[in-house]
Design an enzyme around this catalytic site. Structure first.
Site, PDB file in Angstrom:
ATOM      1  N   GLY A  12       0.824  -1.201   0.000  1.00  0.00           N
ATOM      2  CA  GLY A  12       0.000   0.000   0.000  1.00  0.00           C
ATOM      3  C   GLY A  12       0.857   1.250   0.000  1.00  0.00           C
ATOM      4  O   GLY A  12       1.870   1.321   0.705  1.00  0.00           O
ATOM      5  N   ALA A  16       0.260   5.957   5.389  1.00  0.00           N
ATOM      6  CA  ALA A  16       0.930   5.053   6.329  1.00  0.00           C
ATOM      7  C   ALA A  16       2.032   4.275   5.636  1.00  0.00           C
ATOM      8  O   ALA A  16       3.143   4.124   6.171  1.00  0.00           O
ATOM      9  CB  ALA A  16      -0.083   4.097   6.957  1.00  0.00           C
ATOM     10  N   PHE A 122     -12.551  21.155  14.913  1.00  0.00           N
ATOM     11  CA  PHE A 122     -13.079  19.904  14.380  1.00  0.00           C
ATOM     12  C   PHE A 122     -13.890  19.223  15.476  1.00  0.00           C
ATOM     13  O   PHE A 122     -13.669  19.456  16.675  1.00  0.00           O
ATOM     14  CB  PHE A 122     -11.931  18.985  13.936  1.00  0.00           C
ATOM     15  CG  PHE A 122     -11.925  18.688  12.461  1.00  0.00           C
ATOM     16  CD1 PHE A 122     -11.596  19.676  11.541  1.00  0.00           C
ATOM     17  CD2 PHE A 122     -12.237  17.427  11.988  1.00  0.00           C
ATOM     18  CE1 PHE A 122     -11.576  19.405  10.181  1.00  0.00           C
ATOM     19  CE2 PHE A 122     -12.221  17.142  10.633  1.00  0.00           C
ATOM     20  CZ  PHE A 122     -11.897  18.136   9.723  1.00  0.00           C
ATOM     21  N   GLN A 242     -17.273   3.501  11.010  1.00  0.00           N
ATOM     22  CA  GLN A 242     -17.805   4.858  11.176  1.00  0.00           C
ATOM     23  C   GLN A 242     -18.607   5.326   9.969  1.00  0.00           C
ATOM     24  O   GLN A 242     -18.183   5.157   8.820  1.00  0.00           O
ATOM     25  CB  GLN A 242     -16.649   5.830  11.391  1.00  0.00           C
ATOM     26  CG  GLN A 242     -17.096   7.268  11.618  1.00  0.00           C
ATOM     27  CD  GLN A 242     -15.940   8.164  11.989  1.00  0.00           C
ATOM     28  OE1 GLN A 242     -15.268   8.702  11.125  1.00  0.00           O
ATOM     29  NE2 GLN A 242     -15.684   8.299  13.285  1.00  0.00           N
ATOM     30  N   HIS A 244     -19.673   8.723   8.481  1.00  0.00           N
ATOM     31  CA  HIS A 244     -19.445  10.164   8.543  1.00  0.00           C
ATOM     32  C   HIS A 244     -20.784  10.856   8.309  1.00  0.00           C
ATOM     33  O   HIS A 244     -21.518  10.482   7.400  1.00  0.00           O
ATOM     34  CB  HIS A 244     -18.435  10.583   7.474  1.00  0.00           C
ATOM     35  CG  HIS A 244     -17.902  11.970   7.652  1.00  0.00           C
ATOM     36  ND1 HIS A 244     -18.682  13.098   7.482  1.00  0.00           N
ATOM     37  CD2 HIS A 244     -16.670  12.425   7.980  1.00  0.00           C
ATOM     38  CE1 HIS A 244     -17.944  14.177   7.698  1.00  0.00           C
ATOM     39  NE2 HIS A 244     -16.727  13.783   8.003  1.00  0.00           N
ATOM     40  N   LEU A 254     -17.521  12.684   0.327  1.00  0.00           N
ATOM     41  CA  LEU A 254     -17.397  13.330   1.629  1.00  0.00           C
ATOM     42  C   LEU A 254     -17.454  14.857   1.542  1.00  0.00           C
ATOM     43  O   LEU A 254     -16.819  15.467   0.685  1.00  0.00           O
ATOM     44  CB  LEU A 254     -16.067  12.916   2.276  1.00  0.00           C
ATOM     45  CG  LEU A 254     -15.922  13.284   3.749  1.00  0.00           C
ATOM     46  CD1 LEU A 254     -16.914  12.487   4.588  1.00  0.00           C
ATOM     47  CD2 LEU A 254     -14.504  12.995   4.218  1.00  0.00           C
ATOM     48  N   GLU A 257     -15.622  17.636   7.570  1.00  0.00           N
ATOM     49  CA  GLU A 257     -15.996  18.233   8.849  1.00  0.00           C
ATOM     50  C   GLU A 257     -15.451  19.659   8.967  1.00  0.00           C
ATOM     51  O   GLU A 257     -15.925  20.449   9.775  1.00  0.00           O
ATOM     52  CB  GLU A 257     -15.415  17.354   9.969  1.00  0.00           C
ATOM     53  CG  GLU A 257     -16.094  17.471  11.292  1.00  0.00           C
ATOM     54  CD  GLU A 257     -15.736  16.280  12.155  1.00  0.00           C
ATOM     55  OE1 GLU A 257     -15.392  16.493  13.324  1.00  0.00           O
ATOM     56  OE2 GLU A 257     -15.801  15.139  11.661  1.00  0.00           O
ATOM     57  N   ARG A 288     -18.477  12.191  15.527  1.00  0.00           N
ATOM     58  CA  ARG A 288     -19.178  11.797  14.309  1.00  0.00           C
ATOM     59  C   ARG A 288     -20.315  10.824  14.554  1.00  0.00           C
ATOM     60  O   ARG A 288     -21.350  10.884  13.869  1.00  0.00           O
ATOM     61  CB  ARG A 288     -18.168  11.211  13.313  1.00  0.00           C
ATOM     62  CG  ARG A 288     -17.248  12.264  12.751  1.00  0.00           C
ATOM     63  CD  ARG A 288     -16.175  11.669  11.864  1.00  0.00           C
ATOM     64  NE  ARG A 288     -15.376  12.735  11.268  1.00  0.00           N
ATOM     65  CZ  ARG A 288     -14.331  12.518  10.487  1.00  0.00           C
ATOM     66  NH1 ARG A 288     -13.949  11.280  10.222  1.00  0.00           N
ATOM     67  NH2 ARG A 288     -13.660  13.535   9.963  1.00  0.00           N
ATOM     68  N   HIS A 369     -17.674   5.403   6.072  1.00  0.00           N
ATOM     69  CA  HIS A 369     -16.472   6.215   5.905  1.00  0.00           C
ATOM     70  C   HIS A 369     -15.184   5.562   6.379  1.00  0.00           C
ATOM     71  O   HIS A 369     -14.177   5.610   5.663  1.00  0.00           O
ATOM     72  CB  HIS A 369     -16.673   7.533   6.669  1.00  0.00           C
ATOM     73  CG  HIS A 369     -15.525   8.486   6.593  1.00  0.00           C
ATOM     74  ND1 HIS A 369     -15.018   8.951   5.390  1.00  0.00           N
ATOM     75  CD2 HIS A 369     -14.764   9.074   7.566  1.00  0.00           C
ATOM     76  CE1 HIS A 369     -14.011   9.782   5.619  1.00  0.00           C
ATOM     77  NE2 HIS A 369     -13.827   9.857   6.932  1.00  0.00           N
ATOM     78  N   ARG A 411     -13.846   7.093  15.704  1.00  0.00           N
ATOM     79  CA  ARG A 411     -12.663   7.926  15.460  1.00  0.00           C
ATOM     80  C   ARG A 411     -13.036   9.400  15.401  1.00  0.00           C
ATOM     81  O   ARG A 411     -14.026   9.776  14.773  1.00  0.00           O
ATOM     82  CB  ARG A 411     -11.980   7.524  14.140  1.00  0.00           C
ATOM     83  CG  ARG A 411     -10.809   8.430  13.783  1.00  0.00           C
ATOM     84  CD  ARG A 411     -10.122   7.991  12.522  1.00  0.00           C
ATOM     85  NE  ARG A 411     -10.926   8.158  11.320  1.00  0.00           N
ATOM     86  CZ  ARG A 411     -11.171   9.313  10.699  1.00  0.00           C
ATOM     87  NH1 ARG A 411     -10.718  10.449  11.220  1.00  0.00           N
ATOM     88  NH2 ARG A 411     -11.892   9.353   9.597  1.00  0.00           N
ATOM     89  N   LEU A 417      -5.436  10.924   9.714  1.00  0.00           N
ATOM     90  CA  LEU A 417      -4.156  11.368   9.174  1.00  0.00           C
ATOM     91  C   LEU A 417      -3.062  11.323  10.234  1.00  0.00           C
ATOM     92  O   LEU A 417      -1.907  11.013   9.934  1.00  0.00           O
ATOM     93  CB  LEU A 417      -4.287  12.783   8.592  1.00  0.00           C
ATOM     94  CG  LEU A 417      -5.150  12.898   7.336  1.00  0.00           C
ATOM     95  CD1 LEU A 417      -5.225  14.351   6.857  1.00  0.00           C
ATOM     96  CD2 LEU A 417      -4.624  12.011   6.209  1.00  0.00           C
TER      97      LEU A 417
END
Length: 612
Positions: A12, A16, A122, A242, A244, A254, A257, A288, A369, A411, A417
């Site tokens: 990937g 990350a 946020f 989650q 969103h 999306l 937020e 959320r 999400h 979360r 991030l």
């Protein structure tokens, strides 16, 4: 057999993976990043609103006092107390250094008048243990994830990291209890390649495509998680996915937020700012899960716009300024401010909805999400395989595909991030140290035999049902039955329906393209197989957790049960591997206790009712 031998394999190329690759390379390891996408197309690029760090930079006249311990508190509270508190402490403390490091790498953050990194509010982020909202989200307009991705990719190129782009990882290789590499398909040729390494880190993202309405890209099919799950590694806390609260109506794209962080408000068909009923203290900037349930409840009560399944998100300057004035805040916004702070959001709405958010409210609904669950790891990104935290040698995971359990049951915005850069970096550093003393363990005999046979089975399928039909049915099943609210009846229906779909996949799948090069027909069938596995283990885990906590809201068990269920779920697939199994059995273990180390020293971290 096409074999590549390196110290470290990174599966990937999102935030990350790139952070892990960069730090493993800096530590002297030879590194191969294997990705089914070109790196800058990875889903990290879709993250919009910001990355959280307690910098405490002054915003206008607000002194903005902030500390990592406040960030850790918000993370634990936001998680509905299921986050491992040692992980929350690491996340909050290392976020500051990670963000400053990104800045020094060249990431173009927005700036305050004093030239410091600009921060916005946020949901769920507060100062002084919930006293009031804080400016913590460091941002680059509303394309923060895109900037992080570009910055890290440039740094990896500079460091000499080797990339295998458009190589789709389809299996993980384990020999004598040690992870020794992966098998991937070169999409261009259709050939299988074996990557042999001392250490392998999975950073392959989430699986939002299990649901019908999702913010996730078409590529988010949980390939890494499904591969290790089939090889005996448990999935942790899969019931927590989650939703969103603000996805574009029907499309699920999306709406960050950050819109609400800049002053945007949610209103129902009566023009009522309804979050005042559900979170009177922080209103539209509650966590959320709270906001998603509020929207669902408004729609259920008949307060959706025009009687339909959505509400409005309003960032029109005249509306926002009126609420600022009523709240006694000095801040005011105008069209130029909105255009500067939220350019991509405005473009999305104008392009896909024909709505100009500066003069019209945006229609929004909850959208699938983010996976809070995934491959279990410790804070060093090492994969653990049981409730005793036993490490699988050579296997690591970071980002959304991993569950270090810093997010618990829900979360906070911006923490995805932070998770990427903090635990990706820790994974890279630990890999660099591990490979210095580790030796190459032999590959298993006929390493790619089983996976080749499965692909040949798929390629030869001549049934009547195409993969996209099964995918659509799966997504509707999950949306209807394992959504914002759940019951035993709906989740049992999901489990039974998913098993029927799996049986159809095995017995009646039809594949048109029998070629090898860029065979999207075969690869989408393969991705569907991954999604079916992850959807089913999600439904089984959710059915087993008889409480409501965070994103897991059960109408038949509406209370949180700390006395019995302050634990993690570990779900194992019985008789690991094996393709072509119509109804695999699952073993669930709930002996893995939640780390409460911060609560042991400070009672403010002890589980309590969440009030926003």
């Amino acid at each position: 057999m096409n074999t590549h031998k390196v110290d470290a394999i990174i599966v990937g190329a999102g935030g990350a993976g790139l952070m892990a690759a960069l730090y493993a390379s800096k530590g002297g390891a030879t590194v191969a990043v294997v990705s089914k996408l070109y790196p800058t197309r990875s889903h990290t690029g879709a993250a919009q609103g910001g990355i959280g760090a307690a910098l405490g930079n002054k915003i206008g006249d607000d002194p903005n006092p902030d500390k990592p311990i406040y960030h850790a508190y918000d993370t634990v509270k936001g998680s509905d107390y299921l986050a491992d508190q040692n992980a929350a402490k690491v996340l909050a403390e290392e976020a500051v250094d990670a963000v400053l490091e990104l800045e020094h790498m060249g990431l173009p953050f927005d700036r305050t008048l004093e030239g410091k990194i600009s921060q916005r509010r946020f949901g769920g982020h507060t100062q002084n243990f919930g006293e009031k909202l804080v400016y913590r989200a460091c941002h680059a307009a509303d394309r923060t994830g895109h900037m992080i991705l570009q910055t890290l990719y440039q740094q990896c190129i500079k460091a000499g990291v080797r990339f295998y782009d458009e190589y789709h990882v389809v299996d993980v290789l384990i020999n004598n209890g040690t992870c020794v590499g992966v098998v991937a398909i070169d999409l261009n040729s259709g050939e299988f390649h074996t990557f042999h390494g001392k250490a392998t880190l999975f950073a392959s993202g989430g699986w939002g495509r299990c649901w019908q309405v999702t913010s996730n890209a078409h590529s988010m099919t949980g390939d890494g998680a499904a591969a290790v799950f089939r090889r005996g590694i448990p999935m942790q806390d899969m019931e927590f996915f989650q939703f969103h609260p603000t996805g574009i109506f029907k499309l699920g794209i999306l709406i960050t937020e950050g819109v609400r962080g800049e002053g945007g408000i949610l209103v129902n068909r009566h023009g009522e700012r309804f979050m005042e009923k559900y979170a009177p203290h922080v209103k539209d900037l509650a966590s959320r899960d709270v906001v998603s349930r509020a929207i669902y409840n408004e729609v259920k009560a008949g307060n959706g716009i025009q009687g339909r399944d959505y509400v409005y998100l309003d960032i029109r300057p005249e509306t926002v300024n009126r609420y600022f004035a009523e709240a006694g805040e000095s801040k005011r916004i105008d069209r130029e401010y909105v255009e500067k702070k939220l350019p991509d959001i405005l473009d999305f709405c104008r392009t896909y909805l024909g709505v100009d958010p500066v003069v019209e409210p945006m229609p929004v609904q909850p959208t699938a999400h983010y996976a809070m669950g995934g491959i279990p790891t410790n804070v060093n990104a090492e994969v653990v395989i049981d409730a005793n935290w036993t490490v699988m040698p050579g296997m690591y995971a970071a980002g959304e595909t991993a569950c270090v359990s810093v997010h618990g049951a829900n979360r906070l915005g911006t923490n995805s991030l932070v998770d990427l850069v903090v635990f990706g970096r820790r994974g890279g550093k630990n890999i660099a140290e591990f490979v210095k003393s580790a030796h190459f363990t032999d590959l298993p005999a006929d390493a790619d035999k089983e996976i080749k046979a499965e692909f040949e089975r798929i390629r030869a399928c001549k049934g009547k049902t195409r993969a996209y039909t099964l995918r659509d049915r799966m997504q509707k099943l999950m949306n209807d039955n394992v959504g914002v609210y759940r019951t035993a009846e709906t989740m049992q229906a999901a489990v039974e329906g998913l098993r029927e779909l799996r049986e159809t996949f095995i017995k009646d799948l039809h594949v048109d393209d029998r070629g090898k090069r860029f065979n999207t027909d075969v690869m989408e069938a393969w991705e569907l197989e991954n999604l079916l596995d992850l959807a089913e283990v999600t439904a089984v885990s959710a059915l087993n957790r008889r409480e409501s906590r965070g994103a897991h809201s059960r109408e038949d068990f509406p209370k949180r049960d700390d006395a019995n269920l302050l634990v993690h779920t570990l779900a194992y697939r019985e008789a690991p591997s094996l393709y072509g199994v119509a109804a695999p059995e699952y073993k669930l273990n709930m002996d893995k206790k939640v780390d409460l180390s911060l609560a042991a020293d400070d009672p403010r971290f002890a589980p309590k009712e969440r009030v926003y």
